[in-house]
Design a protein around this motif. Structure first.
Motif, PDB file in Angstrom:
ATOM      1  N   UNK A  40       0.828  -1.207   0.000  1.00  0.00           N
ATOM      2  CA  UNK A  40       0.000   0.000   0.000  1.00  0.00           C
ATOM      3  C   UNK A  40       0.864   1.259   0.000  1.00  0.00           C
ATOM      4  N   UNK A  41       1.899   1.286   0.842  1.00  0.00           N
ATOM      5  CA  UNK A  41       2.740   2.476   0.934  1.00  0.00           C
ATOM      6  C   UNK A  41       3.477   2.739  -0.383  1.00  0.00           C
ATOM      7  N   UNK A  42       3.804   1.686  -1.091  1.00  0.00           N
ATOM      8  CA  UNK A  42       4.422   1.864  -2.416  1.00  0.00           C
ATOM      9  C   UNK A  42       3.439   2.567  -3.354  1.00  0.00           C
ATOM     10  N   UNK A  43       2.180   2.159  -3.306  1.00  0.00           N
ATOM     11  CA  UNK A  43       1.158   2.800  -4.139  1.00  0.00           C
ATOM     12  C   UNK A  43       0.923   4.244  -3.701  1.00  0.00           C
ATOM     13  N   UNK A  44       0.961   4.488  -2.410  1.00  0.00           N
ATOM     14  CA  UNK A  44       0.825   5.846  -1.857  1.00  0.00           C
ATOM     15  C   UNK A  44       1.927   6.741  -2.424  1.00  0.00           C
ATOM     16  N   UNK A  45       3.157   6.253  -2.395  1.00  0.00           N
ATOM     17  CA  UNK A  45       4.287   7.049  -2.901  1.00  0.00           C
ATOM     18  C   UNK A  45       4.187   7.295  -4.397  1.00  0.00           C
ATOM     19  N   UNK A  46       3.631   6.353  -5.121  1.00  0.00           N
ATOM     20  CA  UNK A  46       3.445   6.543  -6.559  1.00  0.00           C
ATOM     21  C   UNK A  46       2.432   7.663  -6.817  1.00  0.00           C
ATOM     22  N   UNK A  47       1.359   7.706  -6.025  1.00  0.00           N
ATOM     23  CA  UNK A  47       0.368   8.762  -6.194  1.00  0.00           C
ATOM     24  C   UNK A  47       0.951  10.124  -5.847  1.00  0.00           C
ATOM     25  N   UNK A  48       1.823  10.174  -4.859  1.00  0.00           N
ATOM     26  CA  UNK A  48       2.442  11.451  -4.480  1.00  0.00           C
ATOM     27  C   UNK A  48       3.212  12.078  -5.641  1.00  0.00           C
ATOM     28  N   UNK A  49       3.665  11.269  -6.567  1.00  0.00           N
ATOM     29  CA  UNK A  49       4.372  11.801  -7.723  1.00  0.00           C
ATOM     30  C   UNK A  49       3.454  12.668  -8.584  1.00  0.00           C
ATOM     31  N   UNK A  50       2.134  12.489  -8.429  1.00  0.00           N
ATOM     32  CA  UNK A  50       1.179  13.276  -9.204  1.00  0.00           C
ATOM     33  C   UNK A  50       1.070  14.705  -8.691  1.00  0.00           C
ATOM     34  N   UNK A  51       1.597  14.980  -7.493  1.00  0.00           N
ATOM     35  CA  UNK A  51       1.510  16.333  -6.938  1.00  0.00           C
ATOM     36  C   UNK A  51       2.285  17.332  -7.791  1.00  0.00           C
ATOM     37  N   UNK A  52       3.451  16.950  -8.253  1.00  0.00           N
ATOM     38  CA  UNK A  52       4.241  17.758  -9.200  1.00  0.00           C
ATOM     39  C   UNK A  52       4.600  19.145  -8.675  1.00  0.00           C
ATOM     40  N   UNK A  53       4.671  19.265  -7.362  1.00  0.00           N
ATOM     41  CA  UNK A  53       5.232  20.472  -6.740  1.00  0.00           C
ATOM     42  C   UNK A  53       6.139  19.999  -5.607  1.00  0.00           C
ATOM     43  N   UNK A  54       7.083  20.827  -5.181  1.00  0.00           N
ATOM     44  CA  UNK A  54       7.963  20.417  -4.075  1.00  0.00           C
ATOM     45  C   UNK A  54       7.164  20.212  -2.784  1.00  0.00           C
TER      46      UNK A  54
END
Length: 313
Positions: A40-54
């Motif tokens: 789950x945490x791996x998937x969470x981190x993948x979604x965080x890449x969608x933020x596209x801001x620092x």
């Protein structure tokens, strides 16, 4: 709520507790097994890449467990706290975070008793403990005159905080707040989410997203995967049962500016919720977003972002 909802919900709790007993010993009150939490945490981190801001992530030790907070935006800007929907985690803000963080220091907090990166040290917490937990986080960051945005369950939590004496909230946005002003509007349609939670599979995921979103095709496949794993791997807990609509007196005592947004195809709230908010909130504004469901932050993210930013400013 009707009795069938509670029967189904307690069946889910029973099934969850039975399945967790079959697993190996793992001291986590949300996930059943360590390997499932890792996935789950791996998937969470993948979604965080969608933020596209620092952004940065911090873990804060509290009396009730570890609070995970995602921070972004100018460090000296006005604080803005984001409270996500049920099982959605703070990653759900990916369509909105750039607009919200432009002129605010954002603190996106994962709720303790749901899939995310916050870790509880107990099986559940009361409403009073929930308030105390958030206040510990606010004190840690020395937050004053907080603006807050809550979606769905996060809207209920934000309202809970705003009903407390001596709160530090200066403005509040409620995005289709669940169980806050009225009970669930279309329980028969919302039941797809309950069945998905009890017996998760990809077919039920699609049915749930179709019910809660006007444009389910807009939802990122990366986020869909995270949301699916949240329901597949996480245990059911009774914290949802705390969520009952607030009293007339509670709502009337919220004197800060409040904006309520719901989608015109929302299955959680109806016009009754907007009417009640407009009638009872001393400084309340209400608005319906066209062509949007319960997931209005995704369905109409550009319009919702513009409205939120204007209100917060």
């Amino acid at each position: 709520m009707n009795k069938s909802f509670f029967v189904l919900f307690f069946v889910g709790i029973f099934l969850s507790s039975c399945s967790s007993q079959k697993g190996t010993h793992f001291d986590d009150y949300v996930f059943r097994r360590k390997g499932e939490r890792t996935k789950y945490l791996k998937a969470y981190n993948e979604t965080l890449k969608l933020w596209k801001i620092p952004f940065s992530e911090e873990n804060i030790n509290t009396s009730y467990g570890t609070a995970h907070v995602i921070l972004c935006g100018p460090k000296n800007a006005t604080p803005l706290v984001l409270l996500h929907g049920m099982d959605a985690s703070s990653t759900m803000w990916y369509p909105n975070i750039k607009a919200l963080a432009k002129n605010h220091r954002v603190y996106a907090i994962d709720f303790l008793m749901e899939p995310g990166k916050s870790v509880s040290c107990g099986e559940t917490i009361s409403k009073e403990e929930t308030v105390a937990w958030y206040n510990e986080i606010f004190r840690h960051y020395n937050l004053k005159k907080i603006k807050i945005v809550g979606a769905s369950r996060g809207g209920w939590l934000a309202t809970l905080l705003a009903t407390q004496e001596n709160h530090n909230i200066s403005k509040m946005i409620l995005l289709s707040p669940a169980q806050t002003l009225e009970n669930l509007d279309k329980l028969h349609k919302a039941s797809s989410a309950l069945m998905f939670k009890l017996f998760p599979n990809k077919k039920k995921l699609k049915k749930t997203l179709d019910a809660f979103s006007f444009y389910p095709e807009k939802i990122s496949s990366t986020y869909k995967n995270q949301f699916y794993l949240a329901n597949k791997f996480a245990k059911t807990n009774t914290s949802f049962l705390q969520m009952q609509p607030f009293s007339k007196e509670d709502i009337e005592n919220i004197t800060i500016p409040v904006l309520i947004l719901i989608g015109d195809h929302d299955i959680v709230n109806s016009q009754k919720s907007l009417d009640k908010g407009e009638e009872l909130l001393p400084k309340g504004e209400v608005m319906t977003i066209n062509n949007a469901g319960h997931f209005l932050t995704i369905d109409q993210h550009e319009i919702v972002n513009e409205i939120m930013v204007e209100f917060l400013e």
